[in-house]
Design an enzyme around this catalytic site. Sequence first.
Site, PDB file in Angstrom:
ATOM      1  N   ASP A  75      -3.818   8.412 -16.882  1.00 14.36           N
ATOM      2  CA  ASP A  75      -3.793   9.832 -16.474  1.00 14.36           C
ATOM      3  C   ASP A  75      -3.187  10.684 -17.594  1.00 14.36           C
ATOM      4  OD1 ASP A  75      -4.599   8.980 -13.928  1.00 14.36           O
ATOM      5  OD2 ASP A  75      -2.560   8.964 -13.143  1.00 14.36           O
ATOM      6  N   GLU A 199       1.211  -1.989  -3.293  1.00 16.63           N
ATOM      7  CA  GLU A 199       0.479  -1.117  -2.370  1.00 16.63           C
ATOM      8  C   GLU A 199      -0.765  -1.813  -1.848  1.00 16.63           C
ATOM      9  OE1 GLU A 199      -0.310   2.786  -3.828  1.00 16.63           O
ATOM     10  OE2 GLU A 199      -1.887   3.160  -2.364  1.00 16.63           O
ATOM     11  N   GLU A 235       0.682   3.110   2.192  1.00 19.83           N
ATOM     12  CA  GLU A 235      -0.003   4.416   2.191  1.00 19.83           C
ATOM     13  C   GLU A 235      -0.594   4.690   3.567  1.00 19.83           C
ATOM     14  OE1 GLU A 235      -2.618   5.772  -1.074  1.00 19.83           O
ATOM     15  OE2 GLU A 235      -4.059   6.306   0.484  1.00 19.83           O
ATOM     16  N   HIS A 238      -4.351   3.906   4.002  1.00 17.36           N
ATOM     17  CA  HIS A 238      -4.777   2.513   3.874  1.00 17.36           C
ATOM     18  C   HIS A 238      -4.515   1.699   5.140  1.00 17.36           C
ATOM     19  CE1 HIS A 238      -4.374   3.012  -0.759  1.00 17.36           C
ATOM     20  NE2 HIS A 238      -5.214   3.862  -0.217  1.00 17.36           N
ATOM     21  N   ASP A 273     -11.500   5.926   2.422  1.00 18.05           N
ATOM     22  CA  ASP A 273     -10.162   6.404   2.064  1.00 18.05           C
ATOM     23  C   ASP A 273     -10.203   7.911   1.778  1.00 18.05           C
ATOM     24  OD1 ASP A 273      -7.838   5.471  -0.629  1.00 18.05           O
ATOM     25  OD2 ASP A 273      -7.538   6.516   1.278  1.00 18.05           O
ATOM     26  N   ASP A 275      -7.614  10.284   1.846  1.00 18.51           N
ATOM     27  CA  ASP A 275      -6.521  10.870   1.049  1.00 18.51           C
ATOM     28  C   ASP A 275      -6.397  12.378   1.301  1.00 18.51           C
ATOM     29  OD1 ASP A 275      -7.069   8.754  -1.897  1.00 18.51           O
ATOM     30  OD2 ASP A 275      -5.998   8.393  -0.031  1.00 18.51           O
ATOM     31  N   ASP A 309       0.037  10.961  -2.077  1.00 19.25           N
ATOM     32  CA  ASP A 309      -1.109  10.414  -2.796  1.00 19.25           C
ATOM     33  C   ASP A 309      -2.360  10.946  -2.103  1.00 19.25           C
ATOM     34  OD1 ASP A 309      -2.389   7.103  -3.652  1.00 19.25           O
ATOM     35  OD2 ASP A 309      -2.840   9.107  -4.372  1.00 19.25           O
TER      36      ASP A 309
HETATM   37  C1  DIG Z   1      -4.485   4.642  -4.534  1.00 18.02           C
HETATM   38  O1  DIG Z   1      -4.030   4.809  -3.231  1.00 18.02           O
HETATM   39  C2  DIG Z   1      -3.379   4.136  -5.416  1.00 18.02           C
HETATM   40  C3  DIG Z   1      -3.544   4.589  -6.822  1.00 18.02           C
HETATM   41  O2  DIG Z   1      -3.815   5.965  -6.773  1.00 18.02           O
HETATM   42  C4  DIG Z   1      -2.184   4.367  -7.400  1.00 18.02           C
HETATM   43  O3  DIG Z   1      -2.240   3.192  -8.154  1.00 18.02           O
HETATM   44  C5  DIG Z   1      -1.262   4.158  -6.231  1.00 18.02           C
HETATM   45  C6  DIG Z   1       0.019   4.924  -6.423  1.00 18.02           C
HETATM   46  O4  DIG Z   1       0.150   5.970  -5.519  1.00 18.02           O
HETATM   47  N1  DIG Z   1      -2.059   4.571  -5.066  1.00 18.02           N
HETATM   48 MN    MN Z   2      -5.728   6.171  -0.640  1.00 17.25          MN
HETATM   49 MN    MN Z   3      -1.865   5.271  -2.900  1.00 18.91          MN
END
Ligand code: DIG
Ligand code: MN
Ligand code: MN
Length: 409
Positions: A75, A199, A235, A238, A273, A275, A309
């Site tokens: 990034d 994660e 997350e 997820h 997903d 987000d 995220d």
């Molecule tokens: C996706 O949910 C992942 C990537 O964006 C990153 O590696 C991680 C950190 O937030 N979340």
């Molecule tokens: Mn995600």
């Molecule tokens: Mn994430």
Amino acid sequence: MAQKRTRTSASSSRRHPGDPFAPTPSDRFTFGLWTVGNTGRDPFGESVRARMLPTHTVAKLAECGAYGVNLHDDDLVPFGSTTKQRDTIVRDFKKALADHGLVVPMATTNLFSHPVFKDGAFSSNDPKVRAFALRKTMAAIDLGVELGAKTYVFWGGREGSEADACRDPREALKRMRDALDFLCAYVKDNGYDLRFALEAKPNEPRGDIYLPTTGHMLHFISTLQHHAMVGVNPEVAHETMSGLSFAHAVAQAMEADKLFHIDLNAQRIGRYDQDLRFGSEDVRQAFLLVRLLEGTAGGAKYTGPLHFDAHAYRTEDEAGVWEFATGCMRTYKILAARARAFDADPEVRELTKPVRDVALEPLLSGYTRAKAAKLRAADIDVDRVASRGLRYERLDQLMMEHLLGVRGA
Ligand code: DIG
Ligand code: MN
Ligand code: MN
């Protein structure tokens, strides 16, 4: 697309003196460069927003009241940059962080975009890919530490399969364990003050991703050589994709003292997903999550960064991106205030107070033969206990009325 510099008017409408929900750095809100910098590209359409320069992102996040910014290596430093280019980019980024008072609490490696990772990184069948993934991650850890990160996230987006006969899943787990044990030792060997946060995600971009939930990750961590320095980064989207309770996943991580970081967003069950902006889908679950993290019901509080995220709708221009970012933070603060009011409500406290039994409670843990004998002899009126109404309808309605602002506002 060339980067457009826009001074958005939205920032003035977002924050006015005395606004209790205006985000401030003390709230510990963070965003990844890839989140507010998301250009709106998706599998069915090209970018709709210009790529944002990391230094511009830092300035705008500071303006919105954020505490910090996170990043994947790529990034900030485009893949294939020379050392000289890398050092210039990092120097300019550090200056922007200092100028705007933002920190970098978390860093991570992009082990999913480059085609070399098309069949995984640490779990790839090709030792060359696994070697390159370790090399890329060591360099990215060095970058994260240089920027002050204390948490390093591993999201194994490509660690999975479609044609599952391609490798024994046990071999995949072994390879990922070897990689993480190696990288934990790298951190220790270099004296870095860094913890790892794993994660989980059930699928996308792979048909199935190994270690699909936070629960799977918590067990996997227990098999690592340096498990004390490894936790989880759950997350919302997820766990929700799998139809699971995110609050329960977070509670298990907190109870195991392994909630090292958290990715906040919003998601509808059974979809890709998404987000989405925090709280923008299941407000009840978002409320229960914030209540858990803030400890308003009396349990331990989460004190780490609150990372969003997430990204703005593809329909948005840059002004909409900053409305999105502010909305994430404001919604968290509003739900935290609602949770404080809910758990201070005398009727809620009455309905949620523990059921006590001074005779039986000492018998419920710490087996002894005497306790077993007492349990056998205890006078328990099962029919009477079974007939007791628990008043959860009233409790849940009170939660709804606090959430809808007709109580405790
Ligand atoms: C996706 O949910 C992942 C990537 O964006 C990153 O590696 C991680 C950190 O937030 N979340
Ligand atoms: Mn995600
Ligand atoms: Mn994430």
